[in-house]
Design a protein around this motif. Structure first.
Motif, PDB file in Angstrom:
ATOM      1  N   LEU A  38      -6.099   3.647   1.244  1.00  0.00           N
ATOM      2  CA  LEU A  38      -5.334   2.779   1.450  1.00  0.00           C
ATOM      3  C   LEU A  38      -6.043   1.317   1.534  1.00  0.00           C
ATOM      4  CD1 LEU A  38      -2.776   4.217   4.008  1.00  0.00           C
ATOM      5  CD2 LEU A  38      -2.474   3.680   1.728  1.00  0.00           C
ATOM      6  N   TRP A  39      -7.517   1.401   2.023  1.00  0.00           N
ATOM      7  CA  TRP A  39      -8.416   0.422   1.866  1.00  0.00           C
ATOM      8  C   TRP A  39      -8.693  -0.325   0.770  1.00  0.00           C
ATOM      9  CZ3 TRP A  39     -11.599   3.495   5.954  1.00  0.00           C
ATOM     10  CH2 TRP A  39     -11.194   3.479   7.435  1.00  0.00           C
ATOM     11  N   LEU A  40      -8.845   0.992  -0.404  1.00  0.00           N
ATOM     12  CA  LEU A  40      -9.217   0.509  -1.440  1.00  0.00           C
ATOM     13  C   LEU A  40      -8.092  -0.304  -2.289  1.00  0.00           C
ATOM     14  CD1 LEU A  40     -11.392   0.376  -3.853  1.00  0.00           C
ATOM     15  CD2 LEU A  40     -10.360   2.462  -4.676  1.00  0.00           C
ATOM     16  N   GLN A  41      -6.895  -0.086  -1.643  1.00  0.00           N
ATOM     17  CA  GLN A  41      -5.653  -0.521  -2.385  1.00  0.00           C
ATOM     18  C   GLN A  41      -5.455  -1.984  -1.924  1.00  0.00           C
ATOM     19  OE1 GLN A  41      -1.767   1.627  -1.926  1.00  0.00           O
ATOM     20  NE2 GLN A  41      -3.210   3.560  -2.045  1.00  0.00           N
ATOM     21  N   LYS A  42      -6.177  -2.465  -0.960  1.00  0.00           N
ATOM     22  CA  LYS A  42      -6.442  -3.921  -0.650  1.00  0.00           C
ATOM     23  C   LYS A  42      -6.934  -4.631  -1.610  1.00  0.00           C
ATOM     24  CE  LYS A  42      -6.124  -3.251   4.459  1.00  0.00           C
ATOM     25  NZ  LYS A  42      -4.857  -3.920   4.494  1.00  0.00           N
ATOM     26  N   TYR A  76      -4.532   9.483   9.395  1.00  0.00           N
ATOM     27  CA  TYR A  76      -5.669   8.399   9.008  1.00  0.00           C
ATOM     28  C   TYR A  76      -6.712   9.224   8.169  1.00  0.00           C
ATOM     29  CZ  TYR A  76      -4.205   6.051  13.356  1.00  0.00           C
ATOM     30  OH  TYR A  76      -3.569   5.383  14.457  1.00  0.00           O
ATOM     31  N   TYR A  95      -6.561   6.988   4.852  1.00  0.00           N
ATOM     32  CA  TYR A  95      -6.624   5.529   5.161  1.00  0.00           C
ATOM     33  C   TYR A  95      -7.865   5.078   4.043  1.00  0.00           C
ATOM     34  CZ  TYR A  95      -3.720   4.133   8.996  1.00  0.00           C
ATOM     35  OH  TYR A  95      -2.762   3.877   9.828  1.00  0.00           O
ATOM     36  N   PRO A  96      -8.763   5.874   3.682  1.00  0.00           N
ATOM     37  CA  PRO A  96      -9.882   5.147   2.753  1.00  0.00           C
ATOM     38  C   PRO A  96      -9.241   4.863   1.373  1.00  0.00           C
ATOM     39  CG  PRO A  96     -10.725   7.106   3.744  1.00  0.00           C
ATOM     40  CD  PRO A  96      -9.441   6.974   4.274  1.00  0.00           C
ATOM     41  N   SER A 147      -6.211   5.564  -4.439  1.00  0.00           N
ATOM     42  CA  SER A 147      -6.605   6.561  -3.261  1.00  0.00           C
ATOM     43  C   SER A 147      -7.329   7.708  -4.144  1.00  0.00           C
ATOM     44  CB  SER A 147      -5.336   6.903  -2.662  1.00  0.00           C
ATOM     45  OG  SER A 147      -4.641   5.733  -1.846  1.00  0.00           O
ATOM     46  N   LEU A 181       0.858  -1.277   0.139  1.00  0.00           N
ATOM     47  CA  LEU A 181       0.002   0.063   0.098  1.00  0.00           C
ATOM     48  C   LEU A 181       0.846   1.241  -0.014  1.00  0.00           C
ATOM     49  CD1 LEU A 181      -2.551  -1.088   2.845  1.00  0.00           C
ATOM     50  CD2 LEU A 181      -2.618  -1.632   0.361  1.00  0.00           C
TER      51      LEU A 181
END
Length: 320
Positions: A282-286, A276, A279-280, A219, A212
């Motif tokens: 970064l979550w999508l990059q999962k 933070y 973070y949204p 992002s 990430l």
């Protein structure tokens, strides 16, 4: 490797990685015979674009369109290499169609490169427009007459966008070729993170890092949805067509603001609590990155090192 103030970016391509340097964009692709081949394009910017790239909000739109144009050239190179490998494999297995004679390619012509660049921009604009308009139409059809609160309509529209996006990314990630593309995406992030940490770019060192990265285009997609909710809330509409018209009209504004938000969150990634905000994305990059193999990391390192080598050669030439 010493740390540098240079900020690098890149993208995954079919069986490879592209890195954008200060003076050149380089793609490295691993062919099926295990050879790593390179595609190198000098970075040039039209003079009239340079002032625009210094203006907040405007620079984001210019940068996105420019990246789409240049990225499509490198993606096209990787697709051609992949197709050639597939054809060779079919020939070896005796399943290939009868060969058609064609002149040996010595590289893309300027006309072809321009055409691919324009196609990349058009594809991006159409894709973004569809992703913007379809959720708005769905929300209007389902909830248009249910209530009048504009902010609530925009929140539901944003939720529909996120749901569509997650379903789409999950579905394509199940296909083998896209899964490998996402692995190369992870390899690209790992190399950039290792470089920014001042580590020597060995496979072992690079593999220690996360897939990430704050500065990722994934992002940007999330921020464009969130920013859209805010921007659209300043405008009202009386019909679906007026709503669609406003979405298209405001699309450059949403892209420009989203780009600035991405830059802002990246600058805060080392600040406690404020980090933070990113973070949204970064979550999508999962979903858009996967753990790469050592071979994939090796391709990414080769691309990055080649880009840095050419950058140094250009700078030495300019200094002499």
């Amino acid at each position: 490797m010493p740390q540098s103030n240079s900020i690098y970016g890149g993208q995954a391509v079919i069986e490879g990685v592209m890195f954008a340097g200060k003076h050149v964009n380089v793609t490295a692709v691993r062919r099926k015979n295990e050879e790593i081949v390179f595609y190198e394009v000098p970075r040039t910017t039209m003079k009239w674009l340079k002032p625009l790239k210094k203006i907040p909000l405007v620079r984001g739109v210019v940068g996105i369109l420019e990246s789409s144009a240049k990225g499509s050239q490198h993606l096209n190179f990787s697709v051609e290499a992949y197709a050639e490998d597939e054809l060779e494999e079919e020939k070896a297995n005796g399943t290939a169609p009868a060969p058609v004679e064609k002149p040996k390619k010595s590289g893309l012509s300027l006309t072809a490169i321009f055409g691919i660049a324009v196609a990349g921009i058009i594809s991006f604009v159409i894709g973004k427009a569809v992703f913007t308009l379809v959720p708005a139409m769905v929300e209007q059809l389902l909830f248009g007459q249910a209530f009048e609160n504009i902010i609530l309509h925009n929140l539901i529209e944003g939720l529909i966008k996120i749901i569509f996006l997650l379903i789409y990314l999950y579905a394509i990630s199940l296909t083998p070729i896209v899964k490998r593309l996402f692995q190369y995406h992870g390899a690209e992030h790992k190399v950039i993170s290792a470089y920014e940490a001042g580590m020597e770019l060995t496979i072992k060192n690079v593999q220690r890092f996360n897939t990430l990265h704050y500065r990722c285009g994934s992002s940007f997609i999330v921020f464009s949805v969130l920013v859209g909710i805010v921007v659209y809330s300043f405008f009202t509409w009386d019909s679906m067509w007026e709503r669609i018209y406003l979405r298209l009209l405001l699309l450059p504004v949403v892209l420009g603001v989203s780009y600035e938000v991405l830059r802002f969150t990246n600058s805060l990634r080392e600040v406690p609590v404020l980090r933070y905000l990113g973070y949204p994305g970064l979550w999508l990059q999962k979903l858009t990155t996967k753990e790469p193999t050592d071979d994939q990391v090796a391709v990414s390192i080769a691309s990055f090192n080649r880009m840095r080598e050419i950058d140094r050669q250009v700078e030495q030439s300019q200094a002499s």
